[in-house]
Design an enzyme around this catalytic site. Structure first.
Site, PDB file in Angstrom:
ATOM      1  N   ASN A 151      19.676   3.175 -24.342  1.00 47.58           N
ATOM      2  CA  ASN A 151      20.123   3.392 -22.971  1.00 47.58           C
ATOM      3  C   ASN A 151      21.532   2.880 -22.721  1.00 47.58           C
ATOM      4  OD1 ASN A 151      18.370   1.018 -23.422  1.00 47.58           O
ATOM      5  ND2 ASN A 151      19.030   0.419 -21.391  1.00 47.58           N
ATOM      6  N   GLN A 179      15.165   7.936 -22.339  1.00 46.52           N
ATOM      7  CA  GLN A 179      16.504   8.503 -22.069  1.00 46.52           C
ATOM      8  C   GLN A 179      16.675   9.926 -22.604  1.00 46.52           C
ATOM      9  OE1 GLN A 179      18.846   7.269 -20.202  1.00 46.52           O
ATOM     10  NE2 GLN A 179      18.011   5.219 -19.848  1.00 46.52           N
ATOM     11  N   SER A 199       9.916   8.012 -18.068  1.00 43.12           N
ATOM     12  CA  SER A 199      10.039   7.598 -16.672  1.00 43.12           C
ATOM     13  C   SER A 199      10.683   8.738 -15.890  1.00 43.12           C
ATOM     14  CB  SER A 199      10.948   6.360 -16.576  1.00 43.12           C
ATOM     15  OG  SER A 199      10.283   5.293 -15.971  1.00 43.12           O
ATOM     16  N   HIS A 201      12.286   9.036 -13.076  1.00 44.21           N
ATOM     17  CA  HIS A 201      13.589   8.927 -12.395  1.00 44.21           C
ATOM     18  C   HIS A 201      14.775   8.998 -13.350  1.00 44.21           C
ATOM     19  CE1 HIS A 201      14.688   4.543 -13.099  1.00 44.21           C
ATOM     20  NE2 HIS A 201      13.449   4.565 -13.525  1.00 44.21           N
ATOM     21  N   THR A 237      -5.344   4.824  -7.963  1.00 46.15           N
ATOM     22  CA  THR A 237      -5.208   6.204  -7.470  1.00 46.15           C
ATOM     23  C   THR A 237      -3.857   6.764  -7.889  1.00 46.15           C
ATOM     24  OG1 THR A 237      -6.578   5.595  -5.587  1.00 46.15           O
ATOM     25  CG2 THR A 237      -5.296   7.629  -5.377  1.00 46.15           C
ATOM     26  N   CYS A 324      20.076  -3.308 -15.801  1.00 44.38           N
ATOM     27  CA  CYS A 324      19.241  -4.514 -15.778  1.00 44.38           C
ATOM     28  C   CYS A 324      20.039  -5.731 -16.226  1.00 44.38           C
ATOM     29  CB  CYS A 324      18.031  -4.366 -16.684  1.00 44.38           C
ATOM     30  SG  CYS A 324      17.247  -2.774 -16.535  1.00 44.38           S
TER      31      CYS A 324
HETATM   32  N1  PLP Z   1      13.129   2.276 -21.702  1.00 37.77           N
HETATM   33  C1  PLP Z   1      14.410   2.662 -21.617  1.00 37.77           C
HETATM   34  C2  PLP Z   1      15.110   3.151 -22.837  1.00 37.77           C
HETATM   35  C3  PLP Z   1      15.070   2.629 -20.391  1.00 37.77           C
HETATM   36  O1  PLP Z   1      16.345   3.025 -20.296  1.00 37.77           O
HETATM   37  C4  PLP Z   1      14.358   2.170 -19.253  1.00 37.77           C
HETATM   38  C5  PLP Z   1      15.056   2.049 -17.948  1.00 37.77           C
HETATM   39  O2  PLP Z   1      16.247   1.754 -17.883  1.00 37.77           O
HETATM   40  C6  PLP Z   1      13.020   1.791 -19.394  1.00 37.77           C
HETATM   41  C7  PLP Z   1      12.442   1.857 -20.643  1.00 37.77           C
HETATM   42  C8  PLP Z   1      12.208   1.321 -18.226  1.00 37.77           C
HETATM   43  O3  PLP Z   1      12.064   2.320 -17.286  1.00 37.77           O
HETATM   44  P1  PLP Z   1      11.452   1.998 -15.832  1.00 37.77           P
HETATM   45  O4  PLP Z   1      12.291   0.903 -15.252  1.00 37.77           O
HETATM   46  O5  PLP Z   1      11.572   3.276 -15.095  1.00 37.77           O
HETATM   47  O6  PLP Z   1      10.044   1.569 -16.042  1.00 37.77           O
END
Ligand code: PLP
Length: 388
Positions: A151, A179, A199, A201, A237, A324
């Site tokens: 990422n 990603q 994920s 989003h 749910t 993060c």
């Molecule tokens: N794994 C990777 C490679 C990510 O880039 C991310 C989020 O930045 C995650 C896991 C975690 O995703 P989420 O915060 O949507 O659970």
């Protein structure tokens, strides 16, 4: 002021059709999908449709899709579930040094509970040390978990090679493909994984919704206990609006991958061509082994977070390292694992594009970043002279 958003690895703007699908689900499909009446039926249909679409995206069976709250939950489910299910010997988990915090912190918590955790090294370009992987995977392990593309740098990890090693040794294998949707084809049979996490989003869907692929027949233990939703694999749910939105996003991501990749590769080149011309700037990560769209650069003598804040005043949005780690103002563990020297470590920024990013966006963002770097260096004579 027009905003230029180059932080798509942190999150993506929901696609307009996703927003509409979420709205429709909340107005017409708001029932509990476990209810047997008409309201429940409408919600259940939305969930089942999305399950089909997500399965098609990764070429899995619909019954192999478990809806979760996101990649973090999916990853925790696999690692903790397999560690809990390990009988006899203490669990042993193999990950890489450049995994997302979701994996690293989950492994750390399991280590605190008595598990052994072994970490595969990467080289200075962020590429996995395959010999080290083979060595660590030559001993029995409870699970091996690696990401498909990083990422922070976009560097690709050799998931199919690791899958083959794991298959030979009988080690359950999880791929964090968070990603990847829309940027590379995802076919679980070809990847050879037992588990895969996504994920919504990160690919134009809503936050708080994700997928865990569980191969039919794979050993599995659920994380959340409660009512037997998702084939008794995830209690709670279902998030029907989120799932409906994710289904629509997944359908979009399954189409037009070659054109999207080409566009993202053009944007990557454009940004790097401009930004690498700035004095004492370097690229982090292997240029030719990356998923397109992610640019990670360091500017010597200044803090990446200062560049982010300065550029954001002119409407350009990106991050220092991952969103993060940026929040903690620490150095990136990914760049540290790549043995990035100190002066480059702290000057790192990540720009990540999406299909809607234009070449004009890239040019304007590069101009703003160039100005921001010059301004910050002018504030500190040591940085300007290269002695910082
Ligand atoms: N794994 C990777 C490679 C990510 O880039 C991310 C989020 O930045 C995650 C896991 C975690 O995703 P989420 O915060 O949507 O659970």
């Amino acid at each position: 002021m027009r905003e230029i958003y180059l932080d798509n690895n942190a999150t993506t703007r929901p696609l307009p059709e996703v927003v509409e699908a979420v709205r429709a689900a909340m107005t017409e499909g708001w029932g509990n999908p476990s209810s047997v009446h008409g309201c429940g039926d409408r919600a259940r249909r939305l969930v089942n449709e999305a399950r089909e679409t997500l399965a098609a995206l990764i070429r899995a069976r619909p019954t192999e899709i478990v809806f979760t709250s996101g990649a973090t939950e999916s990853i925790n489910t696999v690692l903790r579930g397999l560690a809990d299910a390990a009988r006899g010997t203490p669990p042993r988990i193999v990950i890489t040094a450049v995994e997302h915090e979701a994996t690293i912190e989950c492994a750390a918590a399991l280590r605190a509970g008595g598990a052994a955790v072994d970490v595969i090294r990467v080289d200075e370009l962020g590429r996995l040390d395959l010999a080290h992987a083979e060595e660590l995977l030559s001993k029995p392990a409870t699970v091996c978990s690696i990401m498909y593309s990083n990422n922070e740098t976009g560097v690709l990890l050799p998931v199919t090679r690791i899958a083959a090693i794991c298959r030979d040794r009988g080690i359950p294998f999880h791929v964090d493909a968070t990603q990847v949707p829309g940027k590379a084809p995802l076919a679980v049979e070809e990847l050879g994984c037992d588990f895969l996490s996504l994920s919504a989003h990160k690919f134009g869907g809503p936050m708080g919704t994700g997928v865990l692929y569980v191969r039919r027949g794979a050993r599995f233990r659920r994380l959340l206990h409660g009512a037997p939703h998702e084939g008794a694999r995830r209690a709670g749910t279902e998030n029907v609006p989120g799932i409906a939105g994710m289904g629509v996003a997944a359908a979009r991501m399954a189409e037009g991958i070659p054109a999207r990749r080409e566009h993202l590769a053009t944007l990557t080149r454009r940004l790097e061509d401009r930004l690498l011309r700035i004095e004492r700037t370097r690229r982090n990560g292997a240029a030719d082994e990356r998923i397109p769209g992610t640019v990670n650069l360091s500017f010597a003598g200044i803090e990446g977070s200062a560049v982010v804040l300065t550029a954001s005043r002119e409407g350009v949005c990106f991050s220092a390292g991952s969103a993060c780690s940026a929040a903690q103002f620490g150095g990136s563990h990914v760049l540290e694992a790549m043995h990035t020297p100190f002066e480059w470590l702290h000057g790192a920024v990540r720009l990540s594009c999406c299909a809607d990013t234009t070449l004009d966006d890239a040019d304007q963002a590069a101009a703003v970043i160039e100005r921001s770097v010059a301004y910050l260096r002018s504030m500190d004579p040591k940085a300007a002279s290269g002695r910082g």
